[in-house]
Write a protein that holds these residues in place. Structure first.
Motif: not given
Length: 74
Positions: A20-21, A71-72, A65-66, A53-55
């Motif tokens: 998913n890059e 992320l998407l 799925a998580e 995660l970024p946040g």
């Protein structure tokens, strides 16, 4: 992502991130005691992978799925 080469869930999560890059940094908890302690501190558990995660959120042993939800769908 905190993980280890021998960990199947870590390999799956890395493959998902690559497909998913999603850029990530891999931190090896098997050979780095400080990294292992940090992963436990962040997650409150000894399970891996620990995905930061970024946040600033944390996922522990996330399913594909998580990962997608976190992320998407931002």
């Amino acid at each position: 992502m905190y993980g280890a080469e021998w960990c199947g869930d870590c390999r799956r999560a890395k493959a998902w991130l690559r497909r998913n890059e999603v850029p990530f940094v891999e931190i090896d908890v098997e050979h780095d005691e400080a990294a292992r302690e940090e992963a436990v501190r962040l997650s409150g558990r000894r399970n891996i992978p620990v995905v930061v995660l970024p946040g600033g959120g944390i996922l522990v042993e996330p399913s594909d799925a998580e990962l997608a939800t976190a992320l998407l769908t931002r």
